[in-house]
Design a protein around this motif. Structure first.
Motif, PDB file in Angstrom:
ATOM      1  N   ASN A 217       0.826  -1.218   0.000  1.00 30.40           N
ATOM      2  CA  ASN A 217       0.000   0.000   0.000  1.00 30.40           C
ATOM      3  C   ASN A 217       0.858   1.265   0.000  1.00 30.40           C
ATOM      4  N   LEU A 218       1.944   1.236   0.771  1.00 28.38           N
ATOM      5  CA  LEU A 218       2.843   2.393   0.800  1.00 28.38           C
ATOM      6  C   LEU A 218       3.431   2.647  -0.588  1.00 28.38           C
ATOM      7  N   GLY A 219       3.892   1.588  -1.248  1.00 24.68           N
ATOM      8  CA  GLY A 219       4.488   1.752  -2.566  1.00 24.68           C
ATOM      9  C   GLY A 219       3.503   2.235  -3.606  1.00 24.68           C
ATOM     10  N   HIS A 220       2.297   1.674  -3.572  1.00 20.09           N
ATOM     11  CA  HIS A 220       1.261   2.061  -4.528  1.00 20.09           C
ATOM     12  C   HIS A 220       0.897   3.540  -4.333  1.00 20.09           C
ATOM     13  N   ALA A 221       0.694   3.927  -3.073  1.00 19.75           N
ATOM     14  CA  ALA A 221       0.353   5.329  -2.778  1.00 19.75           C
ATOM     15  C   ALA A 221       1.492   6.264  -3.163  1.00 19.75           C
ATOM     16  N   THR A 222       2.723   5.846  -2.883  1.00 20.27           N
ATOM     17  CA  THR A 222       3.877   6.676  -3.247  1.00 20.27           C
ATOM     18  C   THR A 222       3.931   6.897  -4.754  1.00 20.27           C
ATOM     19  N   SER A 245      12.900   8.289 -13.055  1.00 18.60           N
ATOM     20  CA  SER A 245      13.071   9.043 -11.814  1.00 18.60           C
ATOM     21  C   SER A 245      11.973   8.707 -10.812  1.00 18.60           C
ATOM     22  N   VAL A 246      10.733   8.662 -11.286  1.00 23.93           N
ATOM     23  CA  VAL A 246       9.605   8.308 -10.414  1.00 23.93           C
ATOM     24  C   VAL A 246       9.747   6.864  -9.953  1.00 23.93           C
ATOM     25  N   PHE A 247      10.057   5.968 -10.876  1.00 23.46           N
ATOM     26  CA  PHE A 247      10.201   4.543 -10.550  1.00 23.46           C
ATOM     27  C   PHE A 247      11.242   4.352  -9.441  1.00 23.46           C
ATOM     28  N   MET A 248      12.409   4.978  -9.589  1.00 27.21           N
ATOM     29  CA  MET A 248      13.462   4.790  -8.600  1.00 27.21           C
ATOM     30  C   MET A 248      13.094   5.407  -7.259  1.00 27.21           C
ATOM     31  N   GLN A 249      12.408   6.540  -7.276  1.00 29.92           N
ATOM     32  CA  GLN A 249      11.978   7.154  -6.014  1.00 29.92           C
ATOM     33  C   GLN A 249      10.993   6.238  -5.289  1.00 29.92           C
ATOM     34  N   VAL A 250      10.058   5.645  -6.031  1.00 30.05           N
ATOM     35  CA  VAL A 250       9.083   4.736  -5.421  1.00 30.05           C
ATOM     36  C   VAL A 250       9.796   3.507  -4.865  1.00 30.05           C
ATOM     37  N   ARG A 296      -7.464   6.929  -8.447  1.00 30.83           N
ATOM     38  CA  ARG A 296      -8.018   5.871  -7.588  1.00 30.83           C
ATOM     39  C   ARG A 296      -7.042   5.468  -6.489  1.00 30.83           C
ATOM     40  N   VAL A 297      -5.771   5.322  -6.871  1.00 27.48           N
ATOM     41  CA  VAL A 297      -4.773   4.842  -5.920  1.00 27.48           C
ATOM     42  C   VAL A 297      -4.464   5.890  -4.848  1.00 27.48           C
ATOM     43  N   GLY A 298      -4.510   7.168  -5.212  1.00 29.92           N
ATOM     44  CA  GLY A 298      -4.129   8.207  -4.260  1.00 29.92           C
ATOM     45  C   GLY A 298      -5.257   8.840  -3.469  1.00 29.92           C
ATOM     46  N   ARG A 299      -6.490   8.710  -3.954  1.00 33.27           N
ATOM     47  CA  ARG A 299      -7.612   9.431  -3.330  1.00 33.27           C
ATOM     48  C   ARG A 299      -7.890   8.947  -1.901  1.00 33.27           C
ATOM     49  N   ASP A 300      -8.768   9.684  -1.224  1.00 35.38           N
ATOM     50  CA  ASP A 300      -9.173   9.387   0.153  1.00 35.38           C
ATOM     51  C   ASP A 300      -8.032   9.679   1.132  1.00 35.38           C
ATOM     52  N   LEU A 301      -7.553  10.902   1.096  1.00 40.62           N
ATOM     53  CA  LEU A 301      -6.410  11.306   1.906  1.00 40.62           C
ATOM     54  C   LEU A 301      -6.690  11.237   3.401  1.00 40.62           C
TER      55      LEU A 301
END
Length: 400
Positions: A217-222, A245-250, A296-301
């Protein structure tokens, strides 16, 4: 005669995962749901299809020999649970209080008719301490000395299957990823653990629930929060992860959380298996065919930024044991500015309201508000310490 599996909750996880797994292992599956159209359609056709989509294409899995009951059909629901060989529930934590009374009554009826046939219930939910949570909901509706702990096996799980928002207009077709590993608590069963191909009994289950929350869940949200910050115009998770860049940060953020879990559970996981798990997840996140969206993955903060959820939950543990969490903190700060739109161009209303509430607040107050810190029993000083550390973390910019 086929064994019977009763699945309370015929939503995406209930049908594409739980119902499918047990149907394919030889069970007749009876769904209980409040969706009248779903109940009617399943009873008319007696089957449905799961479209498993991956980089290799699409595989249609026919799920046969199913039926359905409306949750309002109390007598029929009681009879189904009384006769069940095994049961599962997948309704979501917030719905459990609304089904507890009816489920408790059905357990009572079963106990009167079949006192020597304990019932195992697979809690197909990602809920920390799920068995204790469900026990506390059921107890008020049972007689004082009812043998709940010895008659009902509450089997906790770690649900890792990804199911996107469905676009099909019929309940007979669902789209999901091919992943079907159902991780269950081997100590939770009262009856022999069923011989089901995709069932993976583990101990301790708490470690695997944490792995799901703090790596998956952390990785998906990141990916959603960092991906949105880098590419606000891109809609899909797979697309933003195509940016190296995004891939490596995640990946580095997931690895940082992995190190914390290895410290917490040194005898459960190895670095090698968790790194393999992370790389498998990243491959699954990058499944273009799944068409999972950043929205979908990021919503519901309000849920995902809570003190006990995927980001702040592991930040708190890391802070308490003195381990690094700066990359996770960077994802948290990005989440506090997340305003992705759905495919119709609309934001998630609750998220807009939260972002507005955070506007102009000092970082300490903003983090305490975003994390619902006041609902925890954690000391205010800990939130203050975390906020001070966050102030030193550079905000993510593409390429850093």
């Amino acid at each position: 005669m086929k064994p019977t599996f009763v699945q309370w909750g015929g939503g995406n996880i209930g049908r594409s995962f739980i119902g499918q797994v047990f149907s394919r292992s030889g069970y007749h599956v009876t769904f209980i749901d409040i969706d009248s159209k779903l109940v009617e359609t399943l009873n008319e056709h007696k089957h449905y299809v799961v479209e498993a989509v991956s980089r290799d294409g699409l595989e249609r899995l026919q799920v046969e020999d199913v039926s359905a009951l409306h949750a309002d059909w109390h007598k029929e629901v009681e009879s189904a649970i009384t006769d069940a060989d095994l049961m599962g529930v997948s309704v979501g934590k917030n719905v459990w209080p609304h089904i507890a009374r009816q489920l408790a009554h059905a357990i009572l009826v079963r106990h009167k008719r079949r006192p020597d046939s304990p019932l195992d219930i697979i809690l197909a939910e990602n809920i920390h301490h799920g068995a204790a949570f469900v026990t506390q909901l059921l107890i008020p509706y049972l007689p004082k000395h009812f043998p709940l702990s010895s008659y009902v096996g509450l089997v906790e799980t770690s649900i890792g299957k990804m199911v996107p928002i469905q676009k099909a207009h019929t309940p007979l077709v669902l789209r999901a990823e091919p992943y079907n590993e159902l991780i269950v608590d081997k100590k939770g069963f009262h009856n022999p653990i069923p011989d089901v191909a995709d069932l993976h009994p583990v101990h301790p289950i708490a470690a695997y629930v944490d792995r799901k929350l703090f790596i998956h869940n952390l990785g998906h949200a990141t990916a959603a929060y960092i991906g949105f910050k880098a590419h606000p115009e891109q809609q899909s998770i797979a697309q933003v992860l195509e940016d190296p860049s995004v891939f490596m940060q995640v990946r580095k953020t997931m690895i940082q959380s992995m190190e914390i879990l290895l410290h917490i559970y040194p005898k459960v996981f190895t670095r090698k298996e968790l790194e393999r798990h992370i790389d498998d997840l990243l491959m699954r996140f990058g499944n273009r065919a799944l068409a999972d969206t950043v929205f979908r993955v990021g919503r519901d903060l309000r849920r995902k930024l809570r003190y006990d959820d995927r980001l702040m939950g592991i930040i708190i543990r890391a802070q308490e044991i003195g381990m690094a969490w700066d990359r996770i903190g960077q994802a948290y700060l990005a989440a506090m500015e997340f305003i992705a739109l759905d495919e119709e161009g609309n934001p998630f209303k609750s998220d807009v309201e939260l972002i507005d509430e955070l506007e102009g607040l000092p970082l300490y107050e903003a983090i305490c508000l975003a994390s619902s810190w006041s609902e925890s029993d954690l000391p205010d000083q800990l939130c203050h310490t975390i906020a001070q550390a966050c102030a030193l973390i550079p905000r993510y910019t593409n390429g850093h």
